[in-house]
Design an enzyme around this catalytic site. Sequence first.
Site, PDB file in Angstrom:
ATOM      1  CG  HIS A   1      -1.826   1.284   1.295  1.00  0.00           C
ATOM      2  ND1 HIS A   1      -1.742   2.069   2.183  1.00  0.00           N
ATOM      3  CD2 HIS A   1      -2.868   1.568   0.336  1.00  0.00           C
ATOM      4  CE1 HIS A   1      -2.661   3.008   1.815  1.00  0.00           C
ATOM      5  NE2 HIS A   1      -3.252   2.740   0.743  1.00  0.00           N
TER       6      HIS A   1
ATOM      7  CD  GLU B   1     -13.551   4.866   0.590  1.00  0.00           C
ATOM      8  OE1 GLU B   1     -12.756   5.027   1.382  1.00  0.00           O
ATOM      9  OE2 GLU B   1     -13.321   5.111  -0.533  1.00  0.00           O
TER      10      GLU B   1
END
Length: 728
Positions: free
Chosen positions: A429, A524
């Site tokens: 990430h 999300e």
Amino acid sequence: MNRIKLLTITCLFSITSMAQVMVDESTKMLYSPDESVFLWFSIDGGRPYYSVSYKQQPVVKKSYLGLELAKDKHASKGLEETDLMGDFQLVDTKKSTFDETWQPVWGETREIRNNYNELAVTLKQRETNRIMILRFRVYDDGVGFRYEFPQQPDLNYFIIKEEHTQFAMAGDHTAWWIPGDYDTQEQETQESKLSEIRSRFHDAVNWSNSSVSVFSETGVQTSLQMKSADGLYINIHEAACVDYATMHLNLDDKTMTFESWLTPDATGLKGFMQTPCQTPWRTVMVSDDARDMLSSNLILNLNEPCKIEDTSWIHPTKYCGVWWEMIVGKSTWSYTDDFLSVDLDRTNYQTAKPNGRHGANTENVKRYIDFAAKNGLDQVLVEGWNIGWEDWFGHWKEYVFDFVTPYPDFDLWELNNYAKKKGVKLMMHHETSSSVTNYEQHLEKAFNFMNRWGYDAVKTGYVGDIIPRGDHHYSQSMNKHYMHVVEEAAKHRIMVNAHEATRPTGLCRTYPNLIGNESARGTEYEAFGGNRPDHTVILPFTRLQGGPMDYTPGILETQLNTWSDNKNQVNTTLVGQLALYVTMYSPLQMVADLPENYAKYADAFQFIRDVPCNWEQSIYLEAEPARYVTVARKAPYEGVDCWYVGGKCNEDGHTSVIKLDFLETDGYYNCTIYADAKNAHYKKNPKAYTIQKKRVKKGDILKIKQAPGGGFAMSLYEANPSLKAVIR
């Protein structure tokens, strides 16, 4: 062309007499290979324009083309204020036909046909001698066109003030749109007539996360899906946006004419060009069947073929990760809550007080690795593993991340060895916090670090304002940056999943290591207040036209307060979440919920374990924008006929009638159907589902009821195949 067709065309485009058609040498016409789509090009007082029809119905009425230039102090001969808008004459025309079948590295189908008729029109500006080529490609499902500027003495460098490409609609269509915004697509789609966009615009904007105040009250983003009163489905988008600003559309709601509106840089300018160069393709897809919108490969076909010589390292990926627990608020990305205790040189994390909720710690990550290994998942994404999250939006922002230094509680050596023993990879990430210069300075070191530790995929992030210049996320400079990252990643054999980047325009054909993007409102938001139930049956018609989305589905524990302090609820049924793995295509699919939540629904979770991320063939069975999508996909298994079917609907519910005529053999199939229970409802009873196993054969008809906000998922395996199945 026969006289009947010519008369039809003459009436359709309001040409005043047959003589005008016959003698006007600037008028050019082109049909698609099956003659359903028709393109008309001509010049009106020196201004080029085009029109498009479908089965003799007008789609795009007379629409002008051209570019407005900004003053360039470096221009010669005083031409800096001469726009590329008019004073053109036709100097050359070339027509050609192209037909190929190519194989994507990954995709919805194993093979894609690229068949079009092309018209290249060379124009010369009388006063300046500047040359501009308009290249049109006409497909059976739409049209693509672009501006091209060959190298020439009288046009070397030029600055774009605005591109004035028009799309004049033939009526006040129903449209599915999101407000124009230079930095985000994370808005909820609106449904309205074109004439209602202005009145709906203010309420549609997420003003807390938007630059739309500098735009227009009738500006919308592409991909824009529309439906006419007489049943035509029309989509406007762009393809192959390289070294150019992302296009928006500004609507004249008196004439129903859209005009291109490019994303500016920090100075307000739209593009810096050097010949030879070209714009992205402007695309108009059209059909009288909504399913054709979803099965179209027009955007991919307008992109260049794959530029990566060896693609053996690029692979579809199903992954889990330490992400949802952070999104919901159970754990944090940062190691400590007291960023003041950490010096700006970030050398004293060993003495900083841990907050006790840091998600990317060694033991927690091992738990996800175990889960991935047990359930056949390829990778584990770990966010918040690297130092700098304490103040990543504050005064460290310009240099906060170095992308190689882990937190004290993240044992990189131990975790990589643990994952390797389990047959699982870790996914990297890189949150850049939009400090683009910092990321580019660290990019080579970060990718070398990934190679050294065995990572082959990275999720990048661009949250926040772009540092240092303040260019917008969709500007020319940022689009060049995103492509630079993908190209550099390819050199290191790394796949890229970019979040908060520009919306895709089919570049994954050219660089298939661009395996995913966010660029829209994803799962999300279910933890931030929710997405509407129709959201995931709009996205296939809009955002997904340019490439796959890392939507992060699979939230089976839809009521978040059962395991956290978050009071929100996912606005689908549990089975609706299963359906997304089929209806929203992506070669990168996250198994997004927590391991313990999947344990609660182990029988339903079996579908997620089984469903592939890559497909041999896809057949859209039902489709209507914002209402429902049903698709059957053939798994890439040799030696056995195996299909997965998914259906998703909006808050109204839907009953699917599925005829199994797509099955390829006459024998029986073992069929498992995951369906909403009779009393299921996305709000009132989201986790009520049934699982039915039965034997079916080709031609059978199945009737499956989807609850409000629900869906269904189905697997069909050929019974007793003659050969052992292997993944292709």
